[in-house]
Every structure is written in C-alpha cells, then in structure tokens.
Design a protein around this motif. Structure first.
Motif, PDB file in Angstrom:
ATOM      1  N   THR A  84       0.842   5.805  -0.220  1.00  0.00           N
ATOM      2  CA  THR A  84       0.158   7.103  -0.243  1.00  0.00           C
ATOM      3  C   THR A  84       1.165   8.156  -0.679  1.00  0.00           C
ATOM      4  O   THR A  84       2.266   8.231  -0.149  1.00  0.00           O
ATOM      5  CB  THR A  84      -0.392   7.459   1.147  1.00  0.00           C
ATOM      6  N   THR A 116       0.860  -1.183   0.000  1.00  0.00           N
ATOM      7  CA  THR A 116       0.000   0.000   0.000  1.00  0.00           C
ATOM      8  C   THR A 116       0.893   1.228   0.000  1.00  0.00           C
ATOM      9  O   THR A 116       1.982   1.213   0.576  1.00  0.00           O
ATOM     10  CB  THR A 116      -0.933   0.039   1.225  1.00  0.00           C
ATOM     11  N   TYR A 144      -7.979   9.214 -15.595  1.00  0.00           N
ATOM     12  CA  TYR A 144      -8.149   9.707 -14.231  1.00  0.00           C
ATOM     13  C   TYR A 144      -8.725  11.129 -14.205  1.00  0.00           C
ATOM     14  O   TYR A 144      -8.655  11.809 -13.187  1.00  0.00           O
ATOM     15  CB  TYR A 144      -6.803   9.675 -13.497  1.00  0.00           C
ATOM     16  N   SER A 167      -1.860  -2.938  -3.876  1.00  0.00           N
ATOM     17  CA  SER A 167      -1.662  -4.079  -4.767  1.00  0.00           C
ATOM     18  C   SER A 167      -2.818  -5.063  -4.646  1.00  0.00           C
ATOM     19  O   SER A 167      -3.486  -5.143  -3.614  1.00  0.00           O
ATOM     20  CB  SER A 167      -0.346  -4.785  -4.437  1.00  0.00           C
ATOM     21  N   LEU A 225      -2.605  10.721  -3.611  1.00  0.00           N
ATOM     22  CA  LEU A 225      -2.786   9.647  -4.575  1.00  0.00           C
ATOM     23  C   LEU A 225      -2.587   8.350  -3.802  1.00  0.00           C
ATOM     24  O   LEU A 225      -1.678   8.254  -2.968  1.00  0.00           O
ATOM     25  CB  LEU A 225      -1.772   9.733  -5.718  1.00  0.00           C
ATOM     26  N   GLU A 226      -3.427   7.361  -4.066  1.00  0.00           N
ATOM     27  CA  GLU A 226      -3.388   6.133  -3.279  1.00  0.00           C
ATOM     28  C   GLU A 226      -3.167   4.920  -4.187  1.00  0.00           C
ATOM     29  O   GLU A 226      -3.651   4.877  -5.318  1.00  0.00           O
ATOM     30  CB  GLU A 226      -4.706   5.937  -2.514  1.00  0.00           C
ATOM     31  N   TYR A 227      -2.423   3.953  -3.653  1.00  0.00           N
ATOM     32  CA  TYR A 227      -2.166   2.726  -4.409  1.00  0.00           C
ATOM     33  C   TYR A 227      -2.259   1.532  -3.460  1.00  0.00           C
ATOM     34  O   TYR A 227      -1.817   1.596  -2.310  1.00  0.00           O
ATOM     35  CB  TYR A 227      -0.769   2.747  -5.033  1.00  0.00           C
ATOM     36  N   LEU A 258      -4.704   2.095  -8.661  1.00  0.00           N
ATOM     37  CA  LEU A 258      -4.225   3.449  -8.406  1.00  0.00           C
ATOM     38  C   LEU A 258      -5.414   4.398  -8.387  1.00  0.00           C
ATOM     39  O   LEU A 258      -6.243   4.380  -9.310  1.00  0.00           O
ATOM     40  CB  LEU A 258      -3.234   3.876  -9.483  1.00  0.00           C
ATOM     41  N   THR A 259      -5.479   5.232  -7.335  1.00  0.00           N
ATOM     42  CA  THR A 259      -6.561   6.208  -7.206  1.00  0.00           C
ATOM     43  C   THR A 259      -5.992   7.610  -7.329  1.00  0.00           C
ATOM     44  O   THR A 259      -5.098   7.998  -6.576  1.00  0.00           O
ATOM     45  CB  THR A 259      -7.282   6.059  -5.857  1.00  0.00           C
ATOM     46  N   VAL A 260      -6.516   8.353  -8.304  1.00  0.00           N
ATOM     47  CA  VAL A 260      -6.149   9.752  -8.523  1.00  0.00           C
ATOM     48  C   VAL A 260      -7.443  10.551  -8.655  1.00  0.00           C
ATOM     49  O   VAL A 260      -8.303  10.231  -9.475  1.00  0.00           O
ATOM     50  CB  VAL A 260      -5.293   9.919  -9.799  1.00  0.00           C
ATOM     51  N   ILE A 292      -3.687  -1.000 -12.571  1.00  0.00           N
ATOM     52  CA  ILE A 292      -2.401  -0.656 -13.146  1.00  0.00           C
ATOM     53  C   ILE A 292      -1.412  -1.771 -12.826  1.00  0.00           C
ATOM     54  O   ILE A 292      -1.460  -2.359 -11.747  1.00  0.00           O
ATOM     55  CB  ILE A 292      -1.899   0.702 -12.612  1.00  0.00           C
ATOM     56  N   THR A 339     -10.397   5.392  -9.552  1.00  0.00           N
ATOM     57  CA  THR A 339      -9.557   4.215  -9.327  1.00  0.00           C
ATOM     58  C   THR A 339      -9.520   3.361 -10.581  1.00  0.00           C
ATOM     59  O   THR A 339     -10.566   3.013 -11.140  1.00  0.00           O
ATOM     60  CB  THR A 339     -10.086   3.389  -8.138  1.00  0.00           C
TER      61      THR A 339
END
Length: 223
Positions: free
Chosen positions: A67, A65, A192, A102, A98-100, A151-153, A160, A157
C-alpha cells in the motif's frame, strides 16, 4: 556489520526462511521516472508505503501486498507535486492509496550468455563438452525473478510485471533476518485514467505516457 547466514539453498540461491517479512521503513525507496517535454527524465518517489512479503516453503508460492500513500508523492518541486496530487492526476483526496498484490512469481534462470561462458571457460572438457557436462552453478547471493501482480490506481486495476533482482538473505547486527531486493516495471499511465497532458507546438506532449517504477529495499522477518 552484517553476518552471512546460509538460511537455505534453492536453485543455487541463498534465500530466507519461510515466514512473514515487512518492508523496512529505514531502507526503502518507492520511486518512479517519467519523461518531461519528450527530452528529459523526471524522477520522484512516494515517501510513505508499506509492504508485506509472505515467503513460502516453495519460494515461487510466496506472495506480496503493498500500500502506497498517494499524498506522499515528492518530485522535489512543490508546484509539480501539487499538480500530481490534483484531480488531473492522482486525485489524492478521493483516492488516498495505490494498492498492489502479487498473483505469481517466475524465476529467471541464468540464461545470460555471460554466465554460460563463465561456466564453459572453467569446464576442463573445453569446447568438446556439452551443456550437460557443464559444472553446476556455484551458490550465489543474487538472482532474478518476475513478480506478476495487479496494481490499482484511482480504482482502476491492471496487471503489471515487476522485474526483481533478489539481493540475498542475511542476519543483521540486531540478529534480525533480512533480505534485500530491487525491482522495476513500466506502465502506461493513461491505462489508469491519468490522461492529462498538453500538446507542444514543436510536436509531442508535455508529459510522457510511460512511467517507470523503481523500487528498492530490505525486508525484515516479523518476530
């Protein structure tokens, strides 16, 4: 100097012990690359970001994860950074991060012809042997994986794939367990909602739609 520590072996790789690892602030780069005027690459980075990697007993069950602080964008041009931070692009006042996370990990075995050739060349059976006759791959430091994730921008979401090069696991001079990595991915910024652009009289657009993500760093095991 660092000291090799054969933590454990998996598919010919030396990998870190199971546990929780965090991105080392002193050894990280969260970068990106985009095209300008259809002819030249512009590189930038986010100076502030955190990541947590949970290494599982089965490394393919590990998770990540991350941020990223949107307002830490830096392309070494204040005017451009201000525009990228505005509602035309990241709108950092409304969407500060921005959040990611896996969703899966895939190991890329050594199917590159150069690896096959090197093993075949060292095989005493020569060309008469079969692939089953090839000697096992030697233990090595690096290896390649595909990290599948989301990926959230700007509250959008999208899936990716990050292509990661695992750099190896060691113990540093402070007796901390670390491992290194680099990763790349490509996205379409318009997916996005980052759709701002200017048409050029000569054809094309001012800012390319494709953005290449470039990440590198070290992760340290939490005590």
């Amino acid at each position: 100097m660092t000291v090799d520590r054969p933590v454990r072996e998996w598919n010919g790789l030396i990998i870190p012990d199971p546990g929780v690892y965090t991105l080392d602030e002193a050894h990280k780069r969260i970068g990106f690359l985009a095209q300008h005027m259809m002819v030249s690459p512009i590189r930038g980075e986010f100076a502030k970001g955190t990541a947590t990697i949970s290494v599982a007993p089965d490394p393919l069950q590990s998770s990540i994860t991350a941020t990223i602080r949107a307002d830490s964008i830096n392309t070494h041009n204040p005017d451009r950074d201000a525009h990228l931070s505005s509602p035309d692009f990241l709108d950092v006042s409304r969407y500060p991060t921005l959040e990611y996370r896996s969703t899966g990990i895939v190991w890329e075995a050594d199917n590159d012809p150069i690896f096959h050739w090197a093993r075949l060349r060292n095989n005493p059976l020569g060309r008469r042997g079969t692939i089953a006759d090839l000697p096992p791959a030697a233990t090595r430091a690096s290896g390649r994986f595909v990290i599948k994730g989301l990926l959230t921008v700007k509250d959008v979401t999208r899936p990716i794939d990050m292509h990661m090069e695992f750099g190896g696991a060691r113990r540093d001079p402070y007796e901390r367990e670390i491992f290194g990595f680099s990763a790349t991915a490509e996205l379409d910024r318009e997916d996005y909602g980052l759709v701002w652009n200017v048409l050029l009289e000569s054809g094309g657009v001012l800012v390319g739609k494709k953005v290449r993500i470039e990440i590198a760093g070290e992760a340290i095991r939490e005590s």
